[in-house]
Design a protein around this motif. Structure first.
Motif, short mmCIF file in Angstrom:
data_model
loop_
_atom_site.label_atom_id
_atom_site.label_comp_id
_atom_site.label_asym_id
_atom_site.label_seq_id
_atom_site.Cartn_x
_atom_site.Cartn_y
_atom_site.Cartn_z
N ASP A 48 -15.10 7.95 41.50
CA ASP A 48 -13.65 7.98 41.52
C ASP A 48 -13.11 7.64 40.13
N GLN A 49 -11.82 7.35 40.04
CA GLN A 49 -11.20 7.11 38.74
C GLN A 49 -11.85 5.94 38.00
N SER A 50 -12.07 4.83 38.69
CA SER A 50 -12.68 3.67 38.05
C SER A 50 -14.12 3.96 37.65
N VAL A 52 -15.46 6.85 36.91
CA VAL A 52 -15.43 7.74 35.74
C VAL A 52 -15.11 6.95 34.48
N ALA A 53 -14.13 6.04 34.57
CA ALA A 53 -13.74 5.25 33.40
C ALA A 53 -14.90 4.39 32.90
N VAL A 54 -15.63 3.75 33.82
CA VAL A 54 -16.77 2.93 33.43
C VAL A 54 -17.89 3.81 32.87
N ARG A 55 -18.19 4.93 33.54
CA ARG A 55 -19.22 5.83 33.02
C ARG A 55 -18.88 6.31 31.61
N ASP A 56 -17.63 6.71 31.39
CA ASP A 56 -17.23 7.22 30.07
C ASP A 56 -17.29 6.13 29.01
N ALA A 57 -16.98 4.88 29.41
CA ALA A 57 -17.09 3.76 28.47
C ALA A 57 -18.56 3.54 28.08
N LEU A 58 -19.45 3.70 29.04
CA LEU A 58 -20.88 3.57 28.75
C LEU A 58 -21.36 4.71 27.85
N ILE A 59 -20.84 5.91 28.08
CA ILE A 59 -21.19 7.04 27.21
C ILE A 59 -20.76 6.76 25.78
N ALA A 60 -19.55 6.26 25.62
CA ALA A 60 -19.05 5.94 24.28
C ALA A 60 -19.90 4.86 23.62
N ALA A 61 -20.33 3.87 24.41
CA ALA A 61 -21.17 2.82 23.87
C ALA A 61 -22.52 3.38 23.42
N ALA A 62 -23.12 4.22 24.25
CA ALA A 62 -24.40 4.81 23.88
C ALA A 62 -24.29 5.66 22.62
N ARG A 63 -23.19 6.38 22.47
CA ARG A 63 -23.01 7.24 21.29
C ARG A 63 -22.81 6.45 20.01
N ARG A 64 -22.34 5.20 20.13
CA ARG A 64 -22.19 4.39 18.92
C ARG A 64 -23.43 3.54 18.65
N GLY A 65 -24.51 3.80 19.40
CA GLY A 65 -25.79 3.17 19.12
C GLY A 65 -26.17 2.01 20.01
N VAL A 66 -25.37 1.70 21.04
CA VAL A 66 -25.70 0.62 21.96
C VAL A 66 -26.79 1.10 22.92
N ILE A 131 -18.53 -0.97 41.44
CA ILE A 131 -17.77 -0.11 40.53
C ILE A 131 -17.10 0.99 41.34
N ALA A 132 -15.85 0.78 41.72
CA ALA A 132 -15.11 1.75 42.52
C ALA A 132 -13.64 1.32 42.53
N ASP A 133 -12.75 2.26 42.79
CA ASP A 133 -11.32 1.98 42.77
C ASP A 133 -10.94 0.83 43.70
N ASP A 134 -11.53 0.81 44.90
CA ASP A 134 -11.10 -0.21 45.86
C ASP A 134 -11.67 -1.59 45.56
N TYR A 135 -12.56 -1.72 44.58
CA TYR A 135 -13.01 -3.03 44.10
C TYR A 135 -12.31 -3.43 42.81
N LEU A 136 -11.76 -2.45 42.10
CA LEU A 136 -11.17 -2.70 40.79
C LEU A 136 -9.67 -2.42 40.81
#
Length: 386
Positions: A48-50, A52-66, A131-136
């Protein structure tokens, strides 16, 4: 929006986060601030929206070398339309990870129910929320839950545990005895901060064993349990505290996505009320909180107070022994009671019909003997609340 509840113990800093919106901001900020490593271990991850947001944040972290590692329970991925496609961009960015127990076998019924995020080996998040909308979120219908942010040297031990459990999970031939020994070695029983884990092996159940030790001499117990269907021995221990003149307060849900778990909890109310235990049901929204306060010791993390969490699941709990922290947590529980209904002996007696007792007993059997997904599909009716 509710504020964080902050305190320090043994040169470590903690913040309890009861607000779903704050949890969403916390995890995104923590991922965004990581510079070297990110290790995540969760039961459920939604597309869901949350999610996707967490996944995309992890993608950004991996791309910067994390270096990003992610483990999600196989059952926790079943609600996704296409988990393979959803996580493909994360793998392409260089992250590693897998679904826990995705294949049939002797380990199939073991669930990874832990919720852990570790950033740079120095900051951690634990608790009950997935990690889901109804928990966040905090809208009507979202889960009432807790996360605990941990900063300090005690995160190192949690990181060591993650390394060991990640290696075990990645080995499809790993033995259950090795898992039990791993959990026992990672758990601690001394000091103001103790990581206590549980795993499916009768010889090694550090988290419930540690709680039982605290209950032997307890005078005041506050127990907030999303799922309450413990063993007979644990029930007797709570009853004994109340019968010996101590105060025991139990807060369970009145609302859930799985009414069978509520019915299972009500199966135990009669004997608890007879012993003098105070019982409340949280009515404002669905409740998913896991918190136990025994005198000056706080137990917080992923474990429900049911048979599966205590003796079958992989769970993570942190025991914090500190008078100030315990009082802050206890004060917070008192505020939760304002949105709850007291279960008096008179109210329980009105509910306690032969039909309801039968449903409660069946529900207790299902919850203590089968996976959550089975009882959720059946979702036995609660009947009247009056």
């Amino acid at each position: 929006m509710e504020p964080e509840i902050a305190f320090s113990v043994a040169d470590n800093d903690f913040a309890m986060v009861p607000s779903g919106a704050r949890r969403r901001g916390l995890i995104l900020d923590t991922i965004g601030g990581a510079r070297e490593t990110l290790d995540l271990l969760f039961y459920d991850f939604a597309d869901d929206q949350s999610g996707v947001a967490v996944r995309d944040a992890l993608i950004a972290a991996a791309r910067r070398g994390v270096a990003v590692r992610l483990v999600i329970d196989g059952f926790g991925l079943r609600d996704m339309a296409d988990a393979e496609t959803f996580f493909a961009p994360l793998r392409e960015a260089g992250a590693s990870g897998f679904a826990f127990n995705a294949s049939l076998g002797r380990r199939y019924l073991i669930r990874n129910h832990q919720k852990i995020l570790i950033a740079d080996g120095a900051t951690a998040i634990i608790g009950g929320a997935n990690i889901a909308d109804d928990y966040l979120g905090d809208e009507d219908g979202c889960w009432r839950d807790l996360w605990l942010r941990v900063e300090g040297d005690c995160v190192v031990a949690l990181g060591d545990y993650y390394d060991a459990i990640y290696e075990w999970m990645g080995d499809k031939k790993a033995r259950l005895r090795k898992l039990a020994d791993l959990v026992a070695r990672a758990s601690t029983t001394s000091g103001p901060l103790q990581w206590q884990f549980s795993a499916p092996w009768p010889r090694h159940t550090p988290w419930p064993s540690g709680l039982i030790r605290d209950l032997w001499s307890a005078k005041e117990v506050d127990l907030v349990a999303a799922y309450f269907s413990p063993s007979a021995a644990m029930l007797r221990r709570l009853e004994r505290v109340a019968k010996d003149g101590g105060r025991v307060n139990l807060l369970t849900p009145a609302k859930s996505d799985n009414d069978t778990t509520i019915a299972a909890a009500r199966h135990n109310y009669h004997q608890l009320l007879e012993a003098g235990v105070e019982i409340h049901e949280y009515e404002k929204t669905k409740m998913h909180t896991k918190l136990v306060i025994v005198d000056d010791a706080v137990h917080i993390g992923s474990s429900n107070f049911d048979f599966r969490s205590l003796f079958l699941n992989l769970e993570v709990m942190l025991r914090i022994h500190d008078e100030k922290a315990a009082q802050l947590m206890r004060d917070w529980v008192r505020t939760e009671l304002a949105d709850s209904r007291a279960i008096t002996p008179e109210l329980h007696a009105r509910r306690d019909t032969l039909w309801q007792r039968t449903l409660w007993a069946i529900s207790n059997f299902l919850v203590t003997s089968m996976d959550y997904t089975v009882s959720r599909r059946l979702n036995l009716p609660l009947g009247s609340d009056d």
